[in-house]
Design a protein around this motif. Structure first.
Motif, mmCIF file in Angstrom:
data_model
loop_
_atom_site.group_PDB
_atom_site.id
_atom_site.type_symbol
_atom_site.label_atom_id
_atom_site.label_comp_id
_atom_site.label_asym_id
_atom_site.label_seq_id
_atom_site.Cartn_x
_atom_site.Cartn_y
_atom_site.Cartn_z
ATOM 1 N N SER A 40 0.851 -1.254 -0.085
ATOM 2 C CA SER A 40 -0.098 0.064 0.013
ATOM 3 C C SER A 40 0.904 1.167 -0.186
ATOM 4 O O SER A 40 0.408 2.166 -0.608
ATOM 5 C CB SER A 40 -0.941 0.005 1.281
ATOM 6 N N LEU A 41 2.009 1.222 0.653
ATOM 7 C CA LEU A 41 3.010 2.462 0.762
ATOM 8 C C LEU A 41 3.507 2.446 -0.546
ATOM 9 O O LEU A 41 3.852 3.614 -1.103
ATOM 10 C CB LEU A 41 3.907 2.225 1.697
ATOM 11 N N TYR A 42 3.882 1.415 -1.175
ATOM 12 C CA TYR A 42 4.536 1.614 -2.485
ATOM 13 C C TYR A 42 3.540 1.923 -3.742
ATOM 14 O O TYR A 42 3.992 2.779 -4.521
ATOM 15 C CB TYR A 42 4.856 0.077 -3.043
ATOM 16 N N SER A 44 1.199 3.866 -3.153
ATOM 17 C CA SER A 44 0.727 5.474 -2.666
ATOM 18 C C SER A 44 1.685 6.243 -2.903
ATOM 19 O O SER A 44 2.043 7.402 -3.614
ATOM 20 C CB SER A 44 0.124 5.434 -1.373
ATOM 21 N N ASP A 45 3.122 5.996 -2.283
ATOM 22 C CA ASP A 45 4.164 6.960 -2.395
ATOM 23 C C ASP A 45 4.948 6.889 -3.633
ATOM 24 O O ASP A 45 5.296 7.920 -4.171
ATOM 25 C CB ASP A 45 5.095 6.560 -1.241
ATOM 26 N N ASN A 46 4.969 5.625 -3.946
ATOM 27 C CA ASN A 46 5.886 5.380 -5.526
ATOM 28 C C ASN A 46 5.121 5.572 -6.654
ATOM 29 O O ASN A 46 5.786 6.123 -7.659
ATOM 30 C CB ASN A 46 6.236 4.232 -5.501
ATOM 31 N N SER A 48 1.865 6.907 -6.698
ATOM 32 C CA SER A 48 0.720 8.162 -6.604
ATOM 33 C C SER A 48 -0.557 7.420 -6.804
ATOM 34 O O SER A 48 -1.558 8.359 -7.223
ATOM 35 C CB SER A 48 1.124 9.127 -7.576
ATOM 36 N N SER A 50 -4.537 6.658 -5.634
ATOM 37 C CA SER A 50 -5.772 6.911 -4.643
ATOM 38 C C SER A 50 -5.669 5.681 -3.745
ATOM 39 O O SER A 50 -5.551 4.568 -4.146
ATOM 40 C CB SER A 50 -6.811 7.529 -5.383
ATOM 41 N N SER A 103 3.512 0.111 -14.028
ATOM 42 C CA SER A 103 3.385 1.335 -13.248
ATOM 43 C C SER A 103 1.781 1.909 -13.529
ATOM 44 O O SER A 103 1.500 2.785 -12.761
ATOM 45 C CB SER A 103 4.127 2.619 -13.902
ATOM 46 N N TYR A 170 12.272 1.144 -3.372
ATOM 47 C CA TYR A 170 11.289 0.008 -3.362
ATOM 48 C C TYR A 170 11.629 -0.994 -4.541
ATOM 49 O O TYR A 170 11.483 -2.262 -4.509
ATOM 50 C CB TYR A 170 9.904 0.649 -3.873
#
Length: 400
Positions: A40-42, A44-46, A48, A50, A103, A170
């Motif tokens: 989930s962090l990947y 969201s952060d990597n 973007s 939603s 991606s 990541y």
């Protein structure tokens, strides 16, 4: 202290060499599953994404797990567990190398769906392998050893994963995950000889196998297991939010409470299982007690706003997990008809996939619409329903 350590080590005695190698392969494989805790962090952060898009990716992940468990059971009965596990390890490694290049939203959904489907084909095969490599009296302890390897791997993996993200980003997670899968495959080739696996595979085939969908007791058991999984997965989704939003706990404290689960399992599960095996309790009876304890862990959260109740709830839930999962696994293996073990254990694995698909999203929706207290009461009611189903299974099995 010396006697205590010796007694602890004695609980591991008598397990076959092959089971220990399977545990090591599982440990390496689970340590390598570092992408999953940071998924989930990947996203969201990597990338973007939603929150809505992340939710659909997680749904794709759960559906892939469901497909993999079903296909793994079928392939296990046709090809044997050795080929299924080995193929899963190698192709999962290759999938990690490929998926890191995706991606776009739909490509990520499709990529993780395929990746986890390939990875989870090995789950039923591991159960069948344990059945083949374990003496009947050691099956529950063998399953417990594999669970210890899984929990130890999941505890160590995220810690190492955090360091990898901080140092090389990541992308490093995907490379390490893929490489560890391949390493686990090569270890399996060197330690678990294919010829021995083929001999053992032949020993479990009979002329008139009974398909699991005709075993009404087993189907009821799986429905109860889905309900158990439904409430248990809350400890990995809604419970951490409860710690944060209601009790205002910082992330490091939340992490310590969650880590308590793995620590208790690693230290106490094997001695506890060894003790319970020496009692007159049936496997289903033990699963019933595990269901009751897990349900109680939710209802006590509604009794007081004292933060210390969170630790007590985690301890009770972990105790329920420690006695329910190993004996539930053992009952499924015992129930499986020879020649259809893959199909039986495939359905067993699928029950947890269904719990993941339904549990996380439903828990979030319940909290959003009815609040935490009502949600915990609902989880307790689910546990009661599951307990009733298990009691029915116990009676049906006794009549048989």
């Amino acid at each position: 202290m010396k006697n205590l350590i010796q007694n602890y080590l004695r609980t591991f005695s008598g397990l076959s060499r092959e089971v220990w190698w399977l545990a090591l392969i599982t440990l390496i494989n689970r340590m390598g599953a570092m992408v999953i805790p940071f998924l989930s962090l990947y996203l969201s952060d990597n990338l973007s994404f939603s929150l809505k898009e992340i939710g659909w990716v997680m749904t794709s992940y759960g559906l892939g797990s469901l497909l993999g468990a079903w296909a793994g059971g079928k392939l296990c009965d046709k090809l044997g567990y050795y080929k299924v596990i080995l193929g899963s390890l190698f192709f999962t490694g290759i999938s990690f190398f490929i998926v890191q290049n995706f991606s776009e939203f739909w490509s990520i959904c499709f990529g993780f769906f395929i990746l986890i489907a390939i990875a989870d084909t090995a789950r039923p095969a591991f159960f069948v392998a344990l059945s083949a490599y374990s003496k009947p009296e050691n099956k529950t302890r063998s399953l417990t050893l594999i669970r210890l390897a899984i929990n130890l791997g999941f505890s160590m993996g995220p810690a190492v994963g955090g360091l990898i993200i901080a140092s090389i980003g990541y992308a490093g997670l995907f490379w390490v995950d893929g490489i560890t899968c391949v390493i686990a495959g090569f270890i399996m080739i060197r330690t678990l000889h294919p010829k021995k696996a083929k001999i053992l595979d032949k020993e479990i085939v009979i002329d008139s196998p009974v398909p699991p969908h005709r075993d009404s007791s087993y189907i009821l058991f799986l429905i109860a297991l889905i309900l158990f999984g439904f409430i248990f997965v809350q400890y990995f989704s809604t419970i951490p939010l409860y710690y944060k939003q209601i009790h205002q706990l910082p992330e490091e404290t939340i992490g310590l409470i969650l880590a308590l689960n793995g620590a208790l399992i690693f230290i106490f599960e094997m001695p506890l299982i060894t003790y319970l095996e020496s009692t007159s309790l049936s496997k289903i009876s033990t699963v019933i007690y595990g269901m009751i304890l897990t349900g109680c862990s939710f209802i006590i959260l509604t009794l007081t706003p004292w933060a210390g109740i969170l630790i007590l709830g985690m301890v009770i839930a972990t105790l329920g997990e420690m006695i329910a999962f190993p004996f539930g696994n053992a009952f499924a293996l015992e129930r499986s008809k020879k020649g259809k073990q893959g199909a039986y254990m495939g359905l067993y694995s699928m029950s947890f996939s269904v719990a993941h698909i339904l549990g996380h999203n439903s828990g979030m929706q319940l909290i959003e619409n009815y609040g935490y207290t009502n949600s915990w009461i609902f989880m307790t009611i689910i546990a009661i329903v599951g307990t009733v189903l298990l009691v029915i299974v116990k009676r049906k099995v006794a009549k048989e």
